[in-house]
Design an enzyme around this catalytic site. Structure first.
Site, PDB file in Angstrom:
ATOM      1  N   GLY A   1       0.820  -1.218   0.000  1.00 35.04           N
ATOM      2  CA  GLY A   1       0.000   0.000   0.000  1.00 35.04           C
ATOM      3  C   GLY A   1       0.846   1.257   0.000  1.00 35.04           C
ATOM      4  O   GLY A   1       0.528   2.238  -0.685  1.00 35.04           O
ATOM      5  N   ASP A   2       1.947   1.231   0.746  1.00 36.71           N
ATOM      6  CA  ASP A   2       2.873   2.368   0.755  1.00 36.71           C
ATOM      7  C   ASP A   2       3.485   2.564  -0.629  1.00 36.71           C
ATOM      8  O   ASP A   2       3.664   3.698  -1.091  1.00 36.71           O
ATOM      9  CB  ASP A   2       3.990   2.132   1.767  1.00 36.71           C
ATOM     10  CG  ASP A   2       3.467   1.876   3.169  1.00 36.71           C
ATOM     11  OD1 ASP A   2       2.395   2.405   3.508  1.00 36.71           O
ATOM     12  OD2 ASP A   2       4.140   1.142   3.918  1.00 36.71           O
ATOM     13  N   ALA A   3       3.822   1.444  -1.290  1.00 37.82           N
ATOM     14  CA  ALA A   3       4.410   1.520  -2.630  1.00 37.82           C
ATOM     15  C   ALA A   3       3.422   2.103  -3.630  1.00 37.82           C
ATOM     16  O   ALA A   3       3.810   2.861  -4.524  1.00 37.82           O
ATOM     17  CB  ALA A   3       4.859   0.135  -3.085  1.00 37.82           C
TER      18      ALA A   3
END
Length: 468
Positions: free
Chosen positions: A364-366
């Site tokens: 999700g961060d990516a």
């Protein structure tokens, strides 16, 4: 559907309702006024000669300690698949187990925002394009985090707590799904005063055009988030937030009421969106009817209520009437939901075999990192989402947020082919010839800071030169 200001999330003080004795607001206003005119955003150029807007991220830097466990281990400590929680006394045994040598562990730089900034930097390949703000301890872990960031080309000013240890996060992988337990340590001791008193930090803020904050920072310094939000509002810059976890909206409801009116881009996943709606006791019946009107009978893999929350969030009051809020919600393998000022769009995710997935930690961060990398170039929303999806796909193949030394050729080829895949009619954006205006700077240093909304008669992005 019209912009809502009916009390769901009230207009911010100073733009509608006045709140007497609001110290937080006054401090944020003083900060915005103090640095107004100190300098102007500066741009870098990537290897293609394209201008890149600088990004500043604010988050809790953590060292991820990753290990594979069975489902029963999660149940033993009340941990959930794809869940996140702050370390409690009962979780001390988890960290002791990871240190015991009884299980194989992998240590990688972590913390949601730091992951995002590293991915953004990895894709842009423009050294110094991104700056991360966060506090670490005066220890080996803190040094390791900063060294890894510098290797990636990310700027990480030395904000070091003299006594507390660098924060760590237990990343427990069960059936390829991750569960996070954060021992925050020094990371929750970021001071909003750092924004003004540290020359390196202040320079980064002045030069940046985009700000991104994780919702976890509400635990540490809501004042810092609000100061960056008001600065972005005053200087026509982008301000972006991530909901971060399902517990964040309910725990920090009053802070969301302040910050959302200044938030231009809001990221999250389906579970977090539902938690947001529940925290504010929203009825989304009207929005669900609107989605049915816009999309008809949508794929059952798309949660209609999640889409309705995205729509409602996009319509909450925004302090700048000439700009629009963009809400982006991921749903794992199901389509990404994007809402912008009452319009909904679904983006199917690229296919990926289950056998290719190592774990979901950092994916999700990516996604946000890929999205922001293209926002920094002034690209349209469809392009931003496509980069986000492919960056997330790449991260699923690794343990944690582990970046290759160079962008892998398969990933580069996928990204290079996206121009031909993007349907301009579905992008919500003006053609590329007009988009390029979003990175121009006038002689008086007035500049465009919202490529996501067009309101001038010519159809191009609105600049401060268009202001009556």
């Amino acid at each position: 559907m019209s912009i809502q200001s009916d009390g769901d999330l009230p207009m911010p003080p100073g733009a509608g309702e006045a709140v007497a004795g609001d110290i937080l607001l006054e401090n944020a206003k003083r900060f915005a006024k103090r640095i107004s005119g100190v300098g102007f955003p500066s741009y870098l150029k990537n290897d293609k000669g394209t201008r890149v807007m600088r990004i500043v991220g604010l988050g809790n830097p953590l060292l991820d300690v990753c290990s594979t466990v069975d489902v029963g281990y999660l149940d033993k400590y009340g941990l959930e698949y794809n869940g996140a929680c702050v370390c409690e006394p009962k979780h001390k045994e988890v960290f002791d187990y990871l240190k015991s040598g009884k299980t194989e562990v992998t240590k990688v730089p972590g913390g949601s925002c730091l992951n995002t900034m590293r991915v953004t930097q990895w894709i842009t390949q423009s050294p110094g394009a991104t700056t991360f703000l966060g506090t670490v301890g005066d220890d080996e872990y803190g040094t390791s985090l900063r060294n890894e960031a510098q290797i990636d080309g990310l700027l990480f000013p030395p904000l070091i707590h003299p006594t507390l240890n660098t924060g760590t996060c237990a990343v427990l992988i069960a059936d390829q799904q991750r569960s996070l337990v954060a021992d925050l340590g020094a990371s929750v001791h970021f001071s909003d005063k750092t924004l003004e008193q540290n020359p390196e930090v202040l320079q980064a803020i002045v030069q940046a055009s985009i700000f991104y904050c994780e919702g976890f920072v509400f635990n540490a310094s809501p004042d810092a988030i609000f100061k960056l939000a008001l600065h972005a509002h005053a200087e026509l810059k982008f301000f972006c937030m991530n909901i971060s976890a399902a517990f964040v909206p309910g725990l920090h409801k009053r802070h969301w009421k302040r910050v959302l009116p200044y938030t231009h881009y809001l990221f999250g996943n389906g579970e977090e969106a539902i938690a947001f709606a529940e925290a504010f006791e929203w009825d989304t019946t009207e929005e669900e009817m609107e989605i049915r009107r816009q999309l008809g009978e949508i794929d059952p893999s798309v949660d209609r209520r999640v889409a309705a929350v995205a729509l409602k969030l996009s319509l909450q009051y925004l302090a700048d009437p000439d700009r629009a809020r963009v809400v982006v919600l991921t749903q794992g393998a199901n389509p990404t939901i994007l809402a912008r000022q009452g319009t909904i769009k679904l983006f199917p995710t690229p296919y990926m075999a289950v056998s290719e997935i190592v774990d979901t930690n950092g994916s999700g961060d990516a996604f946000v990192g890929g999205f922001l990398s293209q926002l920094s170039l002034g690209e349209d929303l469809a392009h931003c989402v496509s980069y986000g999806q492919r960056a997330a796909k790449e991260m699923l193949k690794t343990s944690g947020c582990t970046l290759p030394e160079k962008r892998e050729m398969e990933f580069v080829r996928e990204l290079a082919s996206m121009e031909s895949e993007t349907d301009e009619e579905d992008s919500f954006e003006e053609p590329s010839a007009l988009r390029s205006r979003a990175l121009s700077i006038s002689a008086s240093a007035c500049y465009v800071m919202n490529t996501s909304y067009s309101s001038n008669p010519a159809g191009g992005p609105r600049t401060c030169m268009d202001t009556p």
